[in-house]
Design an enzyme around this catalytic site. Structure first.
Site, short mmCIF file in Angstrom:
data_model
loop_
_atom_site.label_atom_id
_atom_site.label_comp_id
_atom_site.label_asym_id
_atom_site.label_seq_id
_atom_site.Cartn_x
_atom_site.Cartn_y
_atom_site.Cartn_z
N GLY A 1 7.01 2.60 -6.46
CA GLY A 1 7.46 2.00 -7.71
C GLY A 1 7.49 2.97 -8.86
N HIS B 1 1.97 -0.30 -14.25
CA HIS B 1 2.63 0.46 -15.31
C HIS B 1 1.69 1.48 -15.96
CE1 HIS B 1 6.46 -1.57 -15.17
NE2 HIS B 1 5.87 -2.74 -15.22
N SER C 1 7.15 -7.42 -19.63
CA SER C 1 6.44 -7.74 -18.39
C SER C 1 5.58 -8.99 -18.51
CB SER C 1 5.52 -6.57 -18.01
OG SER C 1 6.26 -5.39 -17.80
N GLY D 1 0.81 -1.22 0.00
CA GLY D 1 0.00 0.00 0.00
C GLY D 1 0.83 1.26 0.00
N VAL D 2 2.13 1.14 0.27
CA VAL D 2 3.04 2.29 0.23
C VAL D 2 3.65 2.31 -1.16
CG1 VAL D 2 5.04 3.40 1.25
CG2 VAL D 2 3.51 2.03 2.68
#
Length: 493
Positions: free
Chosen positions: A320, A432, A345, A316-317
């Site tokens: 990225g 992304h 990916s 939740g932090v």
């Protein structure tokens, strides 16, 4: 049993039911021989008692780890940590003592500790109510700002102060991150813990803000202990040997991680980068230890082929997106010829989704293509089960296979049109695309591993980071439109 304890138990037994007197909690250093209060009227047999009910009880129930007496003593020790008369340093020392007990406690006793933190250190309800009423009355008046400050202060719980004291001693941050990791699975069965978990997430969002994180390159020359962390935490493509990790950290590769000063030897998240002259369409060449090194002076494309979060306790932090931006800035400064920044990916949720949605996808399939599918699988009209069974042979399908065409179209639909609450359902796509990338290209048989086939029939996808269009892509996604390239859009049914 001491004399005082025996007398306390006898006296409490003489008191009338419902009028038992709860003795005050002893300080953290008080002996364990404190007199017990009378057993309070609690829930019916089989129901889980709150920490308040247990603290006021005499005997524990079968499923409870800590007895009421030990629970009261543990609460006293937690309260001593936030005692306003002690300094920050002393509070940190007391917190360390509790952490040392916690590290040796079995899971059931740890959960009791969580309950105390969650239920016994909440904001003062009367102060919150009074502050809210004052704020509502002050709206639109010159006193509105003062009322807002009062309400903010009332909402700050003693739990916040308690957790801050645990962060004082050197290993405290590690302790709190691990505590939340262990706590989260218990939330489904015990809603009483939600306040503690939410408080931790809120504090971590501040403590692990990207402004406090350091971007560091991880190379083959980094300490062995750090390289071992990469092997341990790699979540996308398993590292199989020291030769494998050396290949990923070689001179023609880059690996970067975010680090926090209180966890100096732990990458919070890291990204692995390969350099090429075109967008990569398969993971095999990138993981080939025998492949020739790329001439960095001529490379035009940076491929992000693995991004791994390492700390489940920081779920939740979000950092990225900042990692990718910082890495792109660093790479552009070091290698001016780089023009293209893209990922290679996985599509981790695709096969599970298709297993559930093959029938609706067949309904979307044009009639001509569906007839061709029927002939290909030997059943007309083709049903979901027939097609899914045939896709077990996906890696061997030819370029002209109608099954291959149908699977690619389903993947394009999954990535470009399947949304939940306005966000892509695939977790990697959500990451992304939320960062401003677009779905650039879907690659057939790009991941031949068993994991790749299990997740997505071996398909992989490129997400392109066009630095000029990131904000535009984000805006489109916020309106429910997933940015995709022309080649992906042409795959739609």
């Amino acid at each position: 049993m001491s004399r005082s304890e025996w007398i306390g138990r006898k006296v409490s037994g003489w008191l009338p039911t419902g009028k038992s007197k709860v003795l005050p909690l002893a300080p953290a250093q008080a002996p364990a021989t404190q007199a017990r209060p009378a057993k309070a009227v609690g829930p019916k047999e089989g129901q889980v008692r709150s920490s308040k009910e247990r603290l006021n009880a005499t005997l524990r129930q079968k499923e409870e780890a800590l007895s009421p007496r030990v629970l009261r003593r543990t609460l006293s020790e937690l309260q001593a940590i936030v005692d306003p008369s002690v300094s920050e340093v002393e509070g940190g020392k007391r917190a360390k003592g509790v952490a040392q007990w916690y590290s040796k406690a079995p899971p059931e006793q740890r959960e009791d500790c969580w309950l105390l933190m969650s239920e016994q250190f909440a904001p003062d309800a009367s102060k919150v109510r009074a502050a809210r009423e004052h704020y509502e009355a002050a709206l639109g008046t010159p006193d509105e700002g003062v009322a807002e400050i009062r309400m903010r202060k009332a909402l700050v719980s003693p739990r916040t102060r308690l957790l801050q004291r645990f962060a004082v001693f050197p290993e405290g941050m590690r302790f709190l991150v691990d505590l939340r990791q262990e706590l989260m699975p218990a939330l489904k069965s015990n809603k009483r813990l939600l306040a503690l978990e939410a408080e931790l997430e809120n504090l971590f969002t501040t403590w692990f803000d990207v402004a406090f994180l350091e971007l560091r390159r991880i190379s083959w020359d980094s300490p062995a202990s750090l390289v071992e962390k990469l092997i341990k935490y790699e979540a996308v493509h398993d590292i199989k040997s020291w030769g494998d990790v050396k290949n990923r950290l070689d001179s023609d590769r880059r690996c970067y991680g975010f680090f926090h000063p209180r966890l100096p030897d732990e990458p919070l998240i890291f990204v692995e980068v390969a350099f090429m002259n075109e967008i990569g369409v398969s993971i095999s060449p990138l993981l080939d230890e025998a492949a020739e090194a790329v001439d960095l002076s001529r490379a035009t494309t940076a491929i992000f082929y693995s991004i791994s979060n390492t700390q489940p306790g920081l779920k939740g932090v979000s950092f990225g997106d900042s990692l990718i931006k910082r890495v792109v800035e660093t790479l552009r400064a070091d290698f001016p010829k780089l023009k293209t920044f893209a990922t290679l990916s996985p599509i981790p949720g695709f096969r599970t989704w298709l297993n559930k949605n093959a029938a609706p996808m067949l309904d979307l399939t044009p009639e001509k293509l569906r007839s061709q599918l029927g002939r290909a699988v030997g059943f007309e009209p083709a049903a979901a089960g027939h097609v899914l069974s045939a896709l077990d042979q996906a890696p061997t399908l030819s370029d002209r296979s109608v099954l291959r065409q149908w699977l690619l179209s389903c993947a394009a639909h999954y990535l470009g049109k399947e949304l939940s609450e306005g966000r892509p359902v695939d977790p990697v796509a959500r990451f992304h695309l939320g960062n401003g990338a677009r779905v650039e290209q879907i690659n057939w048989a790009a991941d031949p591993s068993a994991k790749g086939f299990k997740q997505s029939f071996g398909l992989m996808v490129n997400y392109l980071y066009d630095l000029r269009k990131i904000d535009r892509h984000r805006q489109g996604l916020s309106q429910g439109k997933v940015p995709v390239s022309d080649s992906v859009e042409q795959l739609y049914f």
